[in-house]
Motif scaffolding. Structure first.
Motif, PDB file in Angstrom:
ATOM      1  N   TRP A 148      26.151  94.570  83.181  1.00 17.79           N
ATOM      2  CA  TRP A 148      24.842  94.543  83.833  1.00 17.79           C
ATOM      3  C   TRP A 148      24.956  94.965  85.289  1.00 17.79           C
ATOM      4  O   TRP A 148      24.078  95.654  85.817  1.00 17.79           O
ATOM      5  N   THR A 149      26.047  94.565  85.947  1.00 19.09           N
ATOM      6  CA  THR A 149      26.278  95.021  87.319  1.00 19.09           C
ATOM      7  C   THR A 149      26.396  96.535  87.360  1.00 19.09           C
ATOM      8  O   THR A 149      25.776  97.206  88.184  1.00 19.09           O
ATOM      9  N   ALA A 150      27.200  97.083  86.450  1.00 16.55           N
ATOM     10  CA  ALA A 150      27.396  98.531  86.410  1.00 16.55           C
ATOM     11  C   ALA A 150      26.083  99.259  86.130  1.00 16.55           C
ATOM     12  O   ALA A 150      25.797 100.295  86.737  1.00 16.55           O
ATOM     13  N   GLU A 151      25.272  98.726  85.230  1.00 14.67           N
ATOM     14  CA  GLU A 151      23.998  99.359  84.912  1.00 14.67           C
ATOM     15  C   GLU A 151      23.070  99.369  86.123  1.00 14.67           C
ATOM     16  O   GLU A 151      22.392 100.371  86.403  1.00 14.67           O
ATOM     17  N   GLY A 152      23.045  98.260  86.863  1.00 18.05           N
ATOM     18  CA  GLY A 152      22.215  98.212  88.066  1.00 18.05           C
ATOM     19  C   GLY A 152      22.670  99.203  89.121  1.00 18.05           C
ATOM     20  O   GLY A 152      21.848  99.900  89.738  1.00 18.05           O
ATOM     21  N   VAL A 153      23.980  99.303  89.343  1.00 18.79           N
ATOM     22  CA  VAL A 153      24.512 100.254  90.312  1.00 18.79           C
ATOM     23  C   VAL A 153      24.174 101.683  89.880  1.00 18.79           C
ATOM     24  O   VAL A 153      23.773 102.521  90.700  1.00 18.79           O
ATOM     25  N   PHE A 154      24.317 101.960  88.596  1.00 24.09           N
ATOM     26  CA  PHE A 154      24.034 103.298  88.080  1.00 24.09           C
ATOM     27  C   PHE A 154      22.569 103.676  88.303  1.00 24.09           C
ATOM     28  O   PHE A 154      22.259 104.780  88.752  1.00 24.09           O
ATOM     29  N   ARG A 155      21.662 102.747  88.017  1.00 25.79           N
ATOM     30  CA  ARG A 155      20.237 103.035  88.213  1.00 25.79           C
ATOM     31  C   ARG A 155      19.925 103.287  89.691  1.00 25.79           C
ATOM     32  O   ARG A 155      19.183 104.216  90.027  1.00 25.79           O
ATOM     33  N   TYR A 279      23.392 105.075 102.908  1.00 20.37           N
ATOM     34  CA  TYR A 279      24.091 103.898 102.389  1.00 20.37           C
ATOM     35  C   TYR A 279      23.090 102.987 101.685  1.00 20.37           C
ATOM     36  O   TYR A 279      22.072 102.604 102.278  1.00 20.37           O
ATOM     37  N   LEU A 280      23.371 102.661 100.438  1.00 24.09           N
ATOM     38  CA  LEU A 280      22.545 101.713  99.699  1.00 24.09           C
ATOM     39  C   LEU A 280      23.216 100.339  99.792  1.00 24.09           C
ATOM     40  O   LEU A 280      24.326 100.163  99.267  1.00 24.09           O
ATOM     41  N   PRO A 281      22.585  99.390 100.488  1.00 20.35           N
ATOM     42  CA  PRO A 281      23.230  98.086 100.726  1.00 20.35           C
ATOM     43  C   PRO A 281      23.753  97.458  99.444  1.00 20.35           C
ATOM     44  O   PRO A 281      23.042  97.369  98.440  1.00 20.35           O
ATOM     45  N   ASP A 282      25.004  97.037  99.505  1.00 19.87           N
ATOM     46  CA  ASP A 282      25.681  96.556  98.299  1.00 19.87           C
ATOM     47  C   ASP A 282      24.965  95.380  97.660  1.00 19.87           C
ATOM     48  O   ASP A 282      24.876  95.284  96.439  1.00 19.87           O
ATOM     49  N   TYR A 283      24.427  94.475  98.484  1.00 16.91           N
ATOM     50  CA  TYR A 283      23.831  93.274  97.888  1.00 16.91           C
ATOM     51  C   TYR A 283      22.542  93.576  97.134  1.00 16.91           C
ATOM     52  O   TYR A 283      22.077  92.759  96.335  1.00 16.91           O
ATOM     53  N   VAL A 284      21.977  94.755  97.374  1.00 21.95           N
ATOM     54  CA  VAL A 284      20.796  95.165  96.614  1.00 21.95           C
ATOM     55  C   VAL A 284      21.215  95.808  95.293  1.00 21.95           C
ATOM     56  O   VAL A 284      20.739  95.435  94.219  1.00 21.95           O
ATOM     57  N   VAL A 285      22.148  96.763  95.354  1.00 18.85           N
ATOM     58  CA  VAL A 285      22.444  97.570  94.169  1.00 18.85           C
ATOM     59  C   VAL A 285      23.351  96.870  93.171  1.00 18.85           C
ATOM     60  O   VAL A 285      23.349  97.231  91.978  1.00 18.85           O
ATOM     61  N   ASN A 286      24.129  95.873  93.603  1.00 19.51           N
ATOM     62  CA  ASN A 286      25.072  95.249  92.666  1.00 19.51           C
ATOM     63  C   ASN A 286      24.553  93.943  92.074  1.00 19.51           C
ATOM     64  O   ASN A 286      25.323  93.102  91.611  1.00 19.51           O
ATOM     65  N   ALA A 287      23.244  93.783  92.050  1.00 23.53           N
ATOM     66  CA  ALA A 287      22.635  92.522  91.603  1.00 23.53           C
ATOM     67  C   ALA A 287      22.554  92.385  90.090  1.00 23.53           C
ATOM     68  O   ALA A 287      22.132  91.342  89.588  1.00 23.53           O
ATOM     69  N   GLY A 288      22.963  93.410  89.324  1.00 24.78           N
ATOM     70  CA  GLY A 288      22.824  93.335  87.877  1.00 24.78           C
ATOM     71  C   GLY A 288      23.550  92.155  87.255  1.00 24.78           C
ATOM     72  O   GLY A 288      23.050  91.523  86.316  1.00 24.78           O
ATOM     73  N   GLY A 289      24.732  91.847  87.762  1.00 26.76           N
ATOM     74  CA  GLY A 289      25.496  90.730  87.211  1.00 26.76           C
ATOM     75  C   GLY A 289      24.804  89.400  87.404  1.00 26.76           C
ATOM     76  O   GLY A 289      24.713  88.585  86.475  1.00 26.76           O
ATOM     77  N   ILE A 290      24.292  89.166  88.602  1.00 26.70           N
ATOM     78  CA  ILE A 290      23.620  87.883  88.847  1.00 26.70           C
ATOM     79  C   ILE A 290      22.275  87.839  88.136  1.00 26.70           C
ATOM     80  O   ILE A 290      21.783  86.765  87.776  1.00 26.70           O
ATOM     81  N   ILE A 291      21.665  89.001  87.908  1.00 22.91           N
ATOM     82  CA  ILE A 291      20.453  89.032  87.087  1.00 22.91           C
ATOM     83  C   ILE A 291      20.772  88.525  85.682  1.00 22.91           C
ATOM     84  O   ILE A 291      20.026  87.715  85.107  1.00 22.91           O
ATOM     85  N   SER A 292      21.891  88.989  85.116  1.00 18.11           N
ATOM     86  CA  SER A 292      22.291  88.526  83.790  1.00 18.11           C
ATOM     87  C   SER A 292      22.546  87.022  83.796  1.00 18.11           C
ATOM     88  O   SER A 292      22.095  86.293  82.911  1.00 18.11           O
ATOM     89  N   VAL A 293      23.275  86.549  84.805  1.00  9.29           N
ATOM     90  CA  VAL A 293      23.564  85.127  84.916  1.00  9.29           C
ATOM     91  C   VAL A 293      22.276  84.318  85.086  1.00  9.29           C
ATOM     92  O   VAL A 293      22.102  83.244  84.490  1.00  9.29           O
ATOM     93  N   ALA A 294      21.353  84.834  85.892  1.00  4.53           N
ATOM     94  CA  ALA A 294      20.092  84.121  86.131  1.00  4.53           C
ATOM     95  C   ALA A 294      19.290  83.975  84.845  1.00  4.53           C
ATOM     96  O   ALA A 294      18.587  82.972  84.656  1.00  4.53           O
ATOM     97  N   SER A 295      19.407  84.948  83.948  1.00  2.16           N
ATOM     98  CA  SER A 295      18.685  84.832  82.674  1.00  2.16           C
ATOM     99  C   SER A 295      19.189  83.628  81.881  1.00  2.16           C
ATOM    100  O   SER A 295      18.416  82.974  81.177  1.00  2.16           O
ATOM    101  N   GLU A 296      20.477  83.330  82.017  1.00  8.89           N
ATOM    102  CA  GLU A 296      21.046  82.157  81.355  1.00  8.89           C
ATOM    103  C   GLU A 296      20.570  80.872  82.025  1.00  8.89           C
ATOM    104  O   GLU A 296      20.214  79.901  81.360  1.00  8.89           O
ATOM    105  N   ILE A 297      20.555  80.875  83.350  1.00  9.05           N
ATOM    106  CA  ILE A 297      20.097  79.697  84.092  1.00  9.05           C
ATOM    107  C   ILE A 297      18.642  79.375  83.750  1.00  9.05           C
ATOM    108  O   ILE A 297      18.272  78.220  83.518  1.00  9.05           O
ATOM    109  N   HIS A 298      17.813  80.416  83.697  1.00  6.88           N
ATOM    110  CA  HIS A 298      16.377  80.225  83.485  1.00  6.88           C
ATOM    111  C   HIS A 298      15.959  80.278  82.012  1.00  6.88           C
ATOM    112  O   HIS A 298      14.787  80.073  81.702  1.00  6.88           O
TER     113      HIS A 298
END
Length: 349
Positions: A148-155, A279-298
């Motif tokens: 999911w992180t990789a997919e977010g960075v790719f997009r 430069y695309l700020p890293d904390y914006v583009v690499n959020a795919g992993g935490i998005i996946s984790v957040a789906s589990e939390i929520h």
């Protein structure tokens, strides 16, 4: 003696910094909660053989603050936190160590959720989950967040390419990927499928061999990165790679990668802008992993995750347009967006 917890002095603006030790289990860890203004703090656990306590504290606090910004920009209803386990993930990690880490997380009573990061696998997190309900990114649930992180960075990279080059077609674009871990290799596969010409570097020969054999990637040594000619730089290893010296030698016109804290210091964003490097700020583009984790939390599904991936790509487009219109760096614009979110949440609380 079992688990021992010590509250350390947290930096200004941080909520809590805890040291957790269990000598019998081999655990020496730091857990940092930066902010819970938007919800419980969430951020992965990294295992790294730090050279000193000061180095480990600097890393965990920097990463925790970054998670506040990342989770805010991704619209996850979560605050920011991070944990680090001090040690060599290849030689020191054991199930007992991870179980002790789970106990430590549990003492924070839900103010912090942990998941995988560098050096930690879903199986490691499963051991931690035996002792806490606040370990996520588990197999059978949201699973490994790396794809999911990789997919977010790719997009986001495609959004950046459209802004810089006039379209998001990657056929023939030379992309240098630094770091071929789970995220970097997944990103490399997506870029190869999109027709990009890959240059890769990593400290592990097996990963380089796989990229060369399967993705037709050209290999360069880690100390030769800034001697290469390429269009897009994707840092996917550890942070701090962009500094005054490396930026002066960087040939790329776009930087978009999964690594956290890519800028060695805040003023590097202005140096990149002065050289007409987007430069695309890293904390914006690499959020795919935490998005996946957040789906589990929520307790949300894949559609929820994909909607938030679309959301971060949209925020990148907004950020780029504002940076151009207002003649500011992308990091200035992104940071302002987050500060506004936090301020509004604090006022309405």
């Amino acid at each position: 003696m079992g688990l021992e917890l010590t509250d350390l002095d947290a930096p200004d603006g941080f909520e809590r910094l805890v040291r957790a030790r269990d000598t019998a289990a081999g655990l020496d860890a730091l857990i940092c909660v930066h902010s819970t203004v938007l919800g419980p703090a969430a951020g992965g656990c990294r295992m790294w053989d730090y050279g000193s306590d000061a180095e480990a504290i600097a890393d965990v606090t920097r990463l925790a603050r970054g998670m506040t910004f990342k989770n805010a920009m991704a619209g996850l209803g979560l605050g920011g936190g991070k944990s680090v386990i001090i040690g060599n993930a290849r030689t020191d990690k054991t199930p007992a160590l991870m179980r002790a880490f789970g106990e430590a997380v549990d003492t924070l009573k839900g103010s912090y959720y942990t998941a995988e990061d560098v050096g930690i696998s879903p199986q490691d997190m499963a051991y931690a989950a035996e002792h806490t309900a606040y370990a996520v990114g588990l197999s059978g649930a949201s699973g490994d967040p790396s794809p999911w992180t990789a997919e977010g960075v790719f997009r986001c990279l495609r959004v950046g390419a459209a802004h810089v080059f006039g379209d998001d077609v990657l056929i023939g674009r030379r992309v240098l990927i630094q770091g071929l871990g789970h995220v970097g290799m997944s990103l490399a596969e997506k870029l190869h499928e999109a027709g990009a010409d890959l240059i890769v570097t990593d400290i592990h020969e097996a990963a380089l061999d796989a990229a060369s054999r399967e993705l037709d990637a050209r290999i360069c040594q880690p100390d030769e990165i800034f001697d290469q000619q390429f269009d897009i730089f994707a840092p996917c290893a550890l942070g701090g790679v962009l500094n005054s010296a490396s930026v002066a030698r960087l040939s790329a016109r776009l930087v978009c990668g999964a690594a956290n804290n890519q800028l060695a210091s805040d003023n590097i964003a202005d140096r990149l802008r002065a050289r007409n490097i987007t430069y695309l700020p890293d904390y914006v583009v690499n959020a795919g992993g935490i998005i996946s984790v957040a789906s589990e939390i929520h307790g949300r599904d894949d559609a929820w995750r994909r909607a938030r991936l679309d959301g971060i790509a949209g925020r990148v487009a907004e950020m780029l347009n504002r940076a151009d219109t207002e003649d500011r760096s992308t990091t200035d614009v992104a940071d302002e967006m987050v500060h506004n979110m936090l301020r509004e949440a604090s006022v309405s609380a």
